[in-house]
Design a protein around this motif. Structure first.
Motif, mmCIF file in Angstrom:
data_model
loop_
_atom_site.group_PDB
_atom_site.id
_atom_site.type_symbol
_atom_site.label_atom_id
_atom_site.label_comp_id
_atom_site.label_asym_id
_atom_site.label_seq_id
_atom_site.Cartn_x
_atom_site.Cartn_y
_atom_site.Cartn_z
ATOM 1 N N SER A 80 -4.926 -10.219 -9.139
ATOM 2 C CA SER A 80 -5.565 -10.892 -8.003
ATOM 3 C C SER A 80 -4.645 -10.965 -6.798
ATOM 4 N N GLY A 81 -3.310 -10.831 -7.016
ATOM 5 C CA GLY A 81 -2.379 -10.907 -5.892
ATOM 6 C C GLY A 81 -2.366 -9.648 -5.045
ATOM 7 N N PHE A 82 -3.021 -8.564 -5.535
ATOM 8 C CA PHE A 82 -2.985 -7.292 -4.818
ATOM 9 C C PHE A 82 -4.098 -7.254 -3.771
ATOM 10 N N ALA A 83 -4.033 -8.137 -2.789
ATOM 11 C CA ALA A 83 -5.054 -8.204 -1.749
ATOM 12 C C ALA A 83 -4.548 -9.102 -0.638
ATOM 13 N N GLY A 84 -5.285 -9.093 0.482
ATOM 14 C CA GLY A 84 -4.997 -10.071 1.524
ATOM 15 C C GLY A 84 -4.444 -9.468 2.791
ATOM 16 N N ARG A 85 -4.571 -10.270 3.870
ATOM 17 C CA ARG A 85 -4.092 -9.830 5.180
ATOM 18 C C ARG A 85 -2.580 -9.663 5.209
ATOM 19 N N ALA A 86 -1.860 -10.510 4.476
ATOM 20 C CA ALA A 86 -0.399 -10.405 4.465
ATOM 21 C C ALA A 86 0.040 -9.075 3.877
ATOM 22 N N LEU A 87 -0.609 -8.650 2.802
ATOM 23 C CA LEU A 87 -0.262 -7.370 2.194
ATOM 24 C C LEU A 87 -0.618 -6.219 3.127
ATOM 25 N N ALA A 147 5.169 -10.129 -5.628
ATOM 26 C CA ALA A 147 4.435 -9.464 -6.704
ATOM 27 C C ALA A 147 3.427 -8.477 -6.130
ATOM 28 N N ALA A 148 2.751 -8.865 -5.041
ATOM 29 C CA ALA A 148 1.812 -7.951 -4.395
ATOM 30 C C ALA A 148 2.532 -6.754 -3.795
ATOM 31 N N VAL A 149 3.736 -6.972 -3.252
ATOM 32 C CA VAL A 149 4.530 -5.877 -2.698
ATOM 33 C C VAL A 149 4.906 -4.884 -3.798
ATOM 34 N N VAL A 150 5.300 -5.397 -4.951
ATOM 35 C CA VAL A 150 5.643 -4.527 -6.079
ATOM 36 C C VAL A 150 4.442 -3.656 -6.455
ATOM 37 N N LEU A 151 3.278 -4.265 -6.535
ATOM 38 C CA LEU A 151 2.076 -3.507 -6.875
ATOM 39 C C LEU A 151 1.794 -2.416 -5.847
ATOM 40 N N LEU A 152 1.884 -2.754 -4.575
ATOM 41 C CA LEU A 152 1.620 -1.779 -3.520
ATOM 42 C C LEU A 152 2.576 -0.595 -3.606
ATOM 43 N N GLN A 153 3.864 -0.896 -3.786
ATOM 44 C CA GLN A 153 4.844 0.187 -3.828
ATOM 45 C C GLN A 153 4.692 1.048 -5.074
ATOM 46 N N VAL A 154 4.440 0.409 -6.211
ATOM 47 C CA VAL A 154 4.376 1.158 -7.466
ATOM 48 C C VAL A 154 3.080 1.951 -7.584
ATOM 49 N N LEU A 155 1.958 1.370 -7.156
ATOM 50 C CA LEU A 155 0.667 2.012 -7.376
ATOM 51 C C LEU A 155 0.222 2.907 -6.233
ATOM 52 N N VAL A 156 0.783 2.722 -5.035
ATOM 53 C CA VAL A 156 0.351 3.515 -3.884
ATOM 54 C C VAL A 156 1.474 4.392 -3.348
#
Length: 330
Positions: A80-87, A147-156
């Motif tokens: 759920s953390g992989f979303a939002g304007r901040a990301l 945690a959202a940053v980690v997801l973005l970097q690892v998955l994208v």
């Protein structure tokens, strides 16, 4: 995304009765990085580990320790953390800086196509693990956005970089759809990340013996990568990579420590982020180059010199720049 906790009061079972000194917090996070890098350099210089230590440790990290660490981190992370304007603001800064570095490596310094992904990664891929976690805890008081940053970097970001590097292993430089489609199976970093996300989505838990084994293996990722980084700075044989001039390091450092947080700040303002989220975005964007850049460069045999020097220079200077960000926005 919820507001970040205040920087005073009770947190995680202990009490903060006074504001954090950002300089002390940052210094405590950086010192182990420098120590382990120096240990690797000295050990290699004294011949304690052999000439091939950097390559052997690099392969160990890439094929075993890093996949274990990514799998465990993503399997325990709520998606759920992989979303939002901040990301989105962070993603804009990452795409802009990596893209500029990727193109600029060729236009400004004549880098070969196979070296450009590493150059772009050195300019915009942040150290979200061993430095990001302690800095987010100490300066922000919360690691939810990290945690959202980690997801973005690892998955994208990571798959894009690895697909580009994998493409250049083809002698003709062709983009082969079948080869790219099989990359998650052939590349342990992507495969472990996808499996971790799948476990998180399905709320699966590993048997305790398996989890303990992976935890032990994952614990070796950061120290082994840093020792390999230090060992790579002392070479008894010529590097496969082309020499890196001071101008290149200056450009990479400015892109990483100045341009990326400034772009993140501008994007955050445009998206009207509240002050705590804006601080989190800018601090994470201002983290130094990740040592994964060196590990990937070493694995594919391109851009090793620019990668290890970028990691060292940005890690050293980010102590000052991140303290300035914390003082200005915190």
């Amino acid at each position: 995304m919820s507001r970040l906790p205040a920087r005073t009061g009770r947190m995680r079972g202990w009490t903060r009765d006074a504001p954090i000194d950002p300089r002390m917090s940052l210094a405590s996070a950086f010192v182990p990085i420098w120590i382990l890098t120096v240990v690797g350099y000295v050990a290699c210089r004294r011949g304690l580990l052999g000439e091939a230590v950097a390559a052997v440790l690099g392969r160990f990290v890439f094929h075993l320790a890093m996949p274990a660490a990514l799998f465990l981190a993503l399997s325990r992370m709520p998606l759920s953390g992989f979303a939002g304007r901040a990301l989105l603001a962070f993603g804009v800064s990452t795409a802009a800086v990596i893209g500029f570095g990727w193109v600029g490596a060729s236009r400004l310094f004549g880098r070969r196509p196979d070296e450009r992904p590493i150059w772009g990664m050195a300019a915009g891929y942040v150290n979200s693990a061993n430095l990001g976690i302690p800095i987010a805890t100490q300066v922000l008081g919360d690691v939810s956005f990290l945690a959202a940053v980690v997801l973005l970097q690892v998955l994208v970001v990571t798959p894009v970089i690895l697909i580009a590097l994998d493409r250049h292993t083809d002698p003709a430089g062709r983009v082969r759809i079948r080869r790219i489609a099989s990359l998650p199976v052939r590349n342990p970093v992507i495969l472990a990340s996808l499996l971790g996300v799948a476990c998180s989505a399905a709320s699966l838990r590993l048997p305790s013996t398996v989890e303990v084994s992976l935890t032990l293996l994952a614990g070796a990722a950061v120290p082994a990568a840093l020792v390999a980084l230090g060992a790579s700075l002392h070479r008894t044989t010529p590097s496969r990579a082309e020499p890196t001039g001071p101008a290149e390091l200056v450009v990479i450092t400015v892109l990483k420590l100045v341009a990326q947080p400034v772009i993140a700040y501008a994007a955050g303002l445009a998206l009207r982020l509240p002050a705590p989220q804006l601080l989190a975005v800018v601090v994470c964007a201002g983290l130094p180059t990740a040592q994964n850049t060196f590990i990937f460069g070493q694995e594919y045999g391109v851009g090793e010199t620019v990668a290890n020097r970028a990691v060292l220079v940005t890690t050293t200077l980010s102590l000052v720049t991140l303290a300035a960000v914390a003082a200005l926005l915190g």
